[in-house]
Design an enzyme around this catalytic site. Sequence first.
Site, PDB file in Angstrom:
ATOM      1  N   ASP A  10     -80.025  31.754 -39.316  1.00  0.00           N
ATOM      2  CA  ASP A  10     -79.284  30.491 -39.197  1.00  0.00           C
ATOM      3  C   ASP A  10     -78.532  30.528 -37.863  1.00  0.00           C
ATOM      4  O   ASP A  10     -77.729  31.428 -37.615  1.00  0.00           O
ATOM      5  CB  ASP A  10     -78.305  30.386 -40.376  1.00  0.00           C
ATOM      6  CG  ASP A  10     -77.626  29.017 -40.432  1.00  0.00           C
ATOM      7  OD1 ASP A  10     -77.335  28.561 -41.547  1.00  0.00           O
ATOM      8  OD2 ASP A  10     -77.361  28.418 -39.365  1.00  0.00           O
ATOM      9  N   ASP A 100     -82.208  24.487 -37.584  1.00  0.00           N
ATOM     10  CA  ASP A 100     -81.651  25.758 -37.119  1.00  0.00           C
ATOM     11  C   ASP A 100     -81.741  26.894 -38.120  1.00  0.00           C
ATOM     12  O   ASP A 100     -81.078  27.912 -37.952  1.00  0.00           O
ATOM     13  CB  ASP A 100     -80.200  25.562 -36.661  1.00  0.00           C
ATOM     14  CG  ASP A 100     -79.217  25.633 -37.800  1.00  0.00           C
ATOM     15  OD1 ASP A 100     -79.558  25.179 -38.909  1.00  0.00           O
ATOM     16  OD2 ASP A 100     -78.118  26.165 -37.581  1.00  0.00           O
ATOM     17  N   GLU A 101     -82.536  26.724 -39.165  1.00  0.00           N
ATOM     18  CA  GLU A 101     -82.615  27.848 -40.101  1.00  0.00           C
ATOM     19  C   GLU A 101     -83.987  27.972 -40.741  1.00  0.00           C
ATOM     20  O   GLU A 101     -84.752  27.007 -40.783  1.00  0.00           O
ATOM     21  CB  GLU A 101     -81.556  27.718 -41.194  1.00  0.00           C
ATOM     22  CG  GLU A 101     -81.715  26.522 -42.068  1.00  0.00           C
ATOM     23  CD  GLU A 101     -80.736  26.528 -43.231  1.00  0.00           C
ATOM     24  OE1 GLU A 101     -80.769  27.447 -44.052  1.00  0.00           O
ATOM     25  OE2 GLU A 101     -79.942  25.570 -43.313  1.00  0.00           O
TER      26      GLU A 101
HETATM   27  P1  TTP Z   1     -75.359  24.270 -39.966  1.00  0.00           P
HETATM   28  O1  TTP Z   1     -76.271  25.453 -39.860  1.00  0.00           O
HETATM   29  O2  TTP Z   1     -74.855  23.899 -41.320  1.00  0.00           O
HETATM   30  O3  TTP Z   1     -74.082  24.486 -39.059  1.00  0.00           O
HETATM   31  P2  TTP Z   1     -73.965  25.095 -37.616  1.00  0.00           P
HETATM   32  O4  TTP Z   1     -75.239  25.717 -37.157  1.00  0.00           O
HETATM   33  O5  TTP Z   1     -73.418  24.058 -36.709  1.00  0.00           O
HETATM   34  O6  TTP Z   1     -72.849  26.193 -37.804  1.00  0.00           O
HETATM   35  P3  TTP Z   1     -72.952  27.607 -38.532  1.00  0.00           P
HETATM   36  O7  TTP Z   1     -72.631  28.620 -37.484  1.00  0.00           O
HETATM   37  O8  TTP Z   1     -71.923  27.556 -39.604  1.00  0.00           O
HETATM   38  O9  TTP Z   1     -74.353  27.725 -39.071  1.00  0.00           O
HETATM   39  O10 TTP Z   1     -76.075  22.993 -39.392  1.00  0.00           O
HETATM   40  C1  TTP Z   1     -76.958  23.045 -38.284  1.00  0.00           C
HETATM   41  C2  TTP Z   1     -76.817  21.815 -37.432  1.00  0.00           C
HETATM   42  O11 TTP Z   1     -77.070  20.650 -38.211  1.00  0.00           O
HETATM   43  C3  TTP Z   1     -75.431  21.623 -36.871  1.00  0.00           C
HETATM   44  O12 TTP Z   1     -75.231  22.302 -35.636  1.00  0.00           O
HETATM   45  C4  TTP Z   1     -75.308  20.139 -36.734  1.00  0.00           C
HETATM   46  C5  TTP Z   1     -76.235  19.572 -37.796  1.00  0.00           C
HETATM   47  N1  TTP Z   1     -75.435  19.047 -38.909  1.00  0.00           N
HETATM   48  C6  TTP Z   1     -75.205  17.674 -38.996  1.00  0.00           C
HETATM   49  O13 TTP Z   1     -75.692  16.908 -38.168  1.00  0.00           O
HETATM   50  N2  TTP Z   1     -74.406  17.198 -39.998  1.00  0.00           N
HETATM   51  C7  TTP Z   1     -73.831  18.017 -40.936  1.00  0.00           C
HETATM   52  O14 TTP Z   1     -73.099  17.541 -41.827  1.00  0.00           O
HETATM   53  C8  TTP Z   1     -74.084  19.436 -40.850  1.00  0.00           C
HETATM   54  C9  TTP Z   1     -73.452  20.354 -41.855  1.00  0.00           C
HETATM   55  C10 TTP Z   1     -74.887  19.876 -39.828  1.00  0.00           C
HETATM   56 MG    MG Z   2     -76.339  27.027 -38.400  1.00  0.00          MG
END
Ligand code: TTP
Ligand code: MG
Length: 374
Positions: A10, A100-101
């Site tokens: 992730d 992203d995961e």
């Molecule tokens: P996430 O993997 O949930 O968050 P992140 O990568 O920003 O942070 P973390 O280090 O905690 O993993 O989400 C991935 C991407 O998806 C995030 O960068 C932006 C997008 N996203 C949205 O557009 N809306 C949302 O509500 C969430 C949670 C994420």
């Molecule tokens: Mg993330």
Amino acid sequence: MKDRVILHYDMDAFYASVEIRDNPSLKNKPLVVGESIITTASYEARKFGVKSAMPVSEARKLCPNLIRVPVSKGKYMEVSKKIQDLVLKLTEKVEFRALDEGYVDIGEIIKKYPSKEYFSRRFKEGIYKNTGLTCSIGIGYNKLSAKIASDINKPGGSYIFNNSEEFVEYISDKDIKIIPGVGKKFQELLSQKNIIKVGDVRGYSLYELISFFGKSRGEFIYRVSMGEDNSKVDHMRKIHSIGNENTFRYSLESEVQIGLELESLFNKVYERLKKKRLLCKTVVLKVMFENRKAITRSKTMEKPSDSREILKAVLMNMNEDVDYAMKVKLLGVSFGNLFQKSSRQLSFNESKLFNKRNKVDLLREKIKKIEGNR
Ligand code: TTP
Ligand code: MG
């Protein structure tokens, strides 16, 4: 089911990290990406309590120096594709869950490495070297444990659960919302039965849980509380179709022109099919006329194929049946109903983690070099 080895990666603060990478003056600053609502916040901004789904106006009250950058979805999708291509060089047993995961079944690959710790380090380094971005890694014996593990040492860290004993011990005293799939509503229902922590589930029998929450949710929460998750890394997920379309500045008139454009679109999509080692069962042709009226024609074959001749013949046959009474503004070709070709055993060499180059990559590098020398 025998124990598996599943990795979950992730990316850290994904959208924000891409923006910082592309504009280093944003480094170490409290940053959010979004328009009026925040999609994500950099880890600096999170220190102020700023987070996803919060209105930017509210976030500014918590952090007056907050910097906001607009969303560039296309850019993140490109980066995501690059990450996915890197992971696919390692194995085809991958399930991409979001930009992203993803989950990677590393049961076979891991045998060639000295340890899970070592592998996870190399995986992170591979991603960083190729994209300039950091990610967090979880390795577990199923998807559930891998997913939870990847969140434990975020950002940039990793965590490993070797077996269900280790995992159950870890989750028992955690809030039930740690379980992916337990949303606000279900959490509310669980709390009515005094299930606040994961360990509380074990105060009830399976029978009781089913009577409270219904068969599907009752069984789900019962299994999860024991660290059970038999779901497979579904490597066909997300690759529902691949396609390409072209809008023409000057509408096409002659059938020869249309045929040539279709051929060129077909070649592009076909290359992707081969590169991803997929078989296609459905060929789709899309035509939009000058009056913006669009039609689609599709043909599903009895058996999936990756033969250039067969797929092209199917496309061209459909094209012959289209009534081109009007000029054409757009043409599209896509392949749906895709199947992964049976997995081949890739030869892994640890020094080459992520660095196996295919012919197309090599060619691209050559072209870049030539262009650079001009
Ligand atoms: P996430 O993997 O949930 O968050 P992140 O990568 O920003 O942070 P973390 O280090 O905690 O993993 O989400 C991935 C991407 O998806 C995030 O960068 C932006 C997008 N996203 C949205 O557009 N809306 C949302 O509500 C969430 C949670 C994420
Ligand atoms: Mg993330």
